[in-house]
Scaffold this active site. Structure first.
Site, short mmCIF file in Angstrom:
data_model
loop_
_atom_site.label_atom_id
_atom_site.label_comp_id
_atom_site.label_asym_id
_atom_site.label_seq_id
_atom_site.Cartn_x
_atom_site.Cartn_y
_atom_site.Cartn_z
N HIS A 261 39.14 22.46 20.74
CA HIS A 261 39.83 23.57 21.52
C HIS A 261 40.43 22.98 23.07
O HIS A 261 39.45 22.38 23.31
CB HIS A 261 39.26 24.42 20.76
CG HIS A 261 39.58 25.71 21.32
ND1 HIS A 261 39.94 26.68 22.85
CD2 HIS A 261 40.09 26.22 21.12
CE1 HIS A 261 40.29 27.57 22.83
NE2 HIS A 261 40.35 27.80 20.94
N ASP A 312 41.41 27.83 12.88
CA ASP A 312 42.43 28.04 12.61
C ASP A 312 41.80 26.80 11.37
O ASP A 312 42.61 27.57 9.57
CB ASP A 312 42.96 27.62 12.94
CG ASP A 312 44.10 27.96 13.28
OD1 ASP A 312 44.28 27.53 14.85
OD2 ASP A 312 44.66 29.68 13.74
C1 SDX Z 1 44.24 28.00 18.24
O1 SDX Z 1 43.56 28.38 23.06
C2 SDX Z 1 43.27 29.31 22.35
O2 SDX Z 1 42.09 29.98 22.48
C3 SDX Z 1 43.76 28.49 21.09
C4 SDX Z 1 43.41 30.24 19.78
C5 SDX Z 1 43.65 31.03 20.34
O3 SDX Z 1 42.74 32.03 19.20
O4 SDX Z 1 44.67 31.93 20.82
O5 SDX Z 1 42.42 29.58 20.38
C6 SDX Z 1 44.45 29.23 18.92
O6 SDX Z 1 45.29 27.74 18.76
C7 SDX Z 1 43.21 27.24 17.75
C8 SDX Z 1 44.03 25.31 18.48
C9 SDX Z 1 44.57 25.03 17.09
N1 SDX Z 1 45.31 23.73 16.93
C10 SDX Z 1 44.70 22.80 16.18
O7 SDX Z 1 44.17 22.94 15.44
C11 SDX Z 1 45.62 21.31 17.01
C12 SDX Z 1 44.87 20.57 16.57
N2 SDX Z 1 44.04 20.60 17.93
C13 SDX Z 1 44.29 19.45 18.67
O8 SDX Z 1 45.64 19.08 19.31
C14 SDX Z 1 43.97 19.55 20.32
O9 SDX Z 1 42.25 19.69 20.52
C15 SDX Z 1 44.00 21.49 21.16
C16 SDX Z 1 45.44 21.09 21.66
C17 SDX Z 1 43.42 21.98 20.62
C18 SDX Z 1 43.19 21.10 22.30
O10 SDX Z 1 43.39 20.33 23.29
P1 SDX Z 1 43.34 19.27 24.89
O11 SDX Z 1 42.28 20.18 24.86
O12 SDX Z 1 44.63 19.63 25.20
O13 SDX Z 1 42.81 18.16 24.04
P2 SDX Z 1 43.99 16.83 24.27
O14 SDX Z 1 44.67 17.07 23.19
O15 SDX Z 1 43.65 16.46 24.97
O16 SDX Z 1 42.19 16.09 23.46
C19 SDX Z 1 41.52 15.44 23.91
C20 SDX Z 1 41.55 14.41 23.09
C21 SDX Z 1 42.76 13.16 22.53
O17 SDX Z 1 41.89 12.14 22.53
P3 SDX Z 1 43.08 11.45 23.45
O18 SDX Z 1 44.36 10.73 23.58
O19 SDX Z 1 42.76 11.65 24.99
O20 SDX Z 1 42.12 9.69 23.16
O21 SDX Z 1 40.65 14.64 21.40
C22 SDX Z 1 41.76 13.81 21.16
C23 SDX Z 1 42.66 13.05 21.23
O22 SDX Z 1 43.80 12.62 21.00
N3 SDX Z 1 41.77 15.24 19.87
C24 SDX Z 1 41.59 14.68 18.47
C25 SDX Z 1 42.83 16.28 18.13
N4 SDX Z 1 41.57 17.35 19.77
C26 SDX Z 1 41.20 16.26 20.72
N5 SDX Z 1 41.87 13.90 17.55
C27 SDX Z 1 42.33 14.59 16.69
N6 SDX Z 1 42.42 15.41 15.99
C28 SDX Z 1 42.49 16.40 16.65
N7 SDX Z 1 42.47 17.39 15.87
#
Ligand code: SDX
Length: 376
Positions: A261, A312
């Site tokens: 998140h 989710d």
């Molecule tokens: C919702 O914002 C809200 O409030 C949203 C929500 C709401 O109620 O409206 O809460 C609803 O959208 C929840 C989130 C649902 N999305 C997912 O489940 C998709 C998977 N999650 C990620 O893509 C990620 O965690 C985000 C997009 C949600 C947040 O990402 P950030 O804060 O931008 O962090 P990032 O993508 O830069 O990741 C940081 C690191 C990375 O590693 P590096 O590339 O730096 O080595 O963590 C890794 C990412 O690769 N990472 C993951 C991951 N989430 C982060 N690796 C594998 N699987 C994941 N799910």
């Protein structure tokens, strides 16, 4: 002149104030107008939470009765819209159907461009009341079933489930479903809510802002994740295959949907409540194997990536066991989040400022075309 700091994804940027909800990663808490979301999920109907988000207070009995009476009279979709939704290609994603439905409701509203608080509240209630019919229609169409007329004798959650499945399910299912709606209703400046505020900040209409928000929510990094969670669990198949699947997935640098998140870094405050609701659904409907896989993947992700589930992750399996098809999961999120989106639209308009950030140019240095005189 010093180079400005670029905040990609607006991570950590405080773009405005809001009095609607507080997402606090330090205390891992979420409050709507000061009430803890766990409290609201335990004690309130979704209709009461909608009133709280719109008006800032939980409704009195009289206010709730008045809102219920008005909302129940607005649940049916106009016949031409039903026809249009049924005419969309059967392969159309239900989120596209919802985006279309909001757009058509706007086109049919003579007051579409009236941004007065009273006019926009009427639109908000209209969308709140009618979206379940659009969601249910897309779900029933997938199974070759015709849409059902709404029932004014049922509460919001009961009617939503009746229109989808043709009957009101057992109370444990209704309760778990209603809890999911309360938890999904609002979450400060998430991508789809901020999208609705950007559109509103140009003084465009509420339907345009909501249509844009539906588009934003569809993405698998946002609301679409609940559908992707179900696809992941289906791909894994069973709890004993989680470890092997995950090591391959992480080796391929795959994003495991339902985890991580932008704001919460030690776990999504809503997950324990939704996980308990999922447990109630398993109690009522079975699904122990799915739950075992759910737990195995959650603990492996925490161990391997230090990532916690977000809302989710439990919502997907819960909707699956309730009987919804996977492509219907994010449309349910829309029907819940319409309350938060429309509360933010009203708040944006109450103290509007056009949302238009700047950017740091990194393209080619200034240059001239430099060709000879243009051909005569
Ligand atoms: C919702 O914002 C809200 O409030 C949203 C929500 C709401 O109620 O409206 O809460 C609803 O959208 C929840 C989130 C649902 N999305 C997912 O489940 C998709 C998977 N999650 C990620 O893509 C990620 O965690 C985000 C997009 C949600 C947040 O990402 P950030 O804060 O931008 O962090 P990032 O993508 O830069 O990741 C940081 C690191 C990375 O590693 P590096 O590339 O730096 O080595 O963590 C890794 C990412 O690769 N990472 C993951 C991951 N989430 C982060 N690796 C594998 N699987 C994941 N799910």
């Amino acid at each position: 002149m010093s180079t400005p700091t670029v905040h990609r994804g607006l991570a950590g940027v405080v773009a405005d104030t809001t009095g609607i909800s507080s997402v606090n990663p330090d205390t891992n808490s979420l409050t709507y107008r000061g009430y803890a979301v766990q409290d609201l999920a335990e004690h309130c109907r979704f209709e009461e939470v909608a009133h709280l988000l719109w008006h800032g207070e939980l409704p009195t009995a009289e206010q709730l009765a008045a809102q219920d009476a008005e909302e129940r009279g607005l649940r049916a979709l106009p016949p031409d819209l039903v026809g249009l939704l049924l005419a969309l290609p059967p392969t159309a994603h239900p989120m596209d159907s919802l985006r279309t439905a909001v757009s058509v409701l706007g086109a049919n509203d003579p007051g579409e461009d009236d941004n007065s608080p009273a006019a926009n509240h009427a639109k908000s209630l209209r969308l709140f009341a009618a979206l379940p019919a659009a969601v249910a229609l897309t779900q029933r169409r997938r199974r070759g079933l015709l849409p059902l007329e709404p029932r004014a004798d049922l509460g919001y959650a009961e009617n939503f489930l009746y229109m989808t499945f043709g009957e009101v399910p057992e109370p444990a299912i209704v309760r778990a479903f209603e809890i999911s709606l309360v938890l999904y209703a609002e979450h400060s400046f998430n991508a789809s809510t901020f999208t609705s505020r950007v559109v509103t900040s140009t003084l465009s209409d509420l339907y345009s802002a909501v249509t844009a928000a539906v588009g934003a929510l569809k993405g698998p990094l946002h609301g679409g994740a609940n559908e992707a969670v179900m696809a992941t669990l289906a791909e894994i198949g069973s709890a004993d295959r989680v470890e092997g699947w995950l090591s391959r997935a992480l080796a391929e640098k795959r994003r495991i949907m339902g985890f991580g998140h932008r704001v919460y870094k030690h776990g999504d405050s809503r997950v324990p409540t939704m996980r308990a609701a999922l447990g109630e659904v398993v109690e009522a409907r079975g699904g122990e194997d799915l739950l075992a896989m759910y737990e195995a993947l959650a603990s492996a992700m925490l161990r391997e990536k230090g990532l916690h589930p977000n809302l989710d992750y439990p919502a997907g399996p819960a909707y699956h066991l309730m009987g919804f098809d996977t492509p219907t999961f994010t449309p349910i999120f829309v029907a819940a989040r319409i309350t938060g989106w429309t509360a933010h639209i009203a708040e944006q308009l109450a103290r509007n400022s056009l949302i238009r950030p700047t950017s740091l140019y990194t393209g080619p240095a200034e240059r001239r075309v430099g060709r000879g005189a243009p051909p005569a």
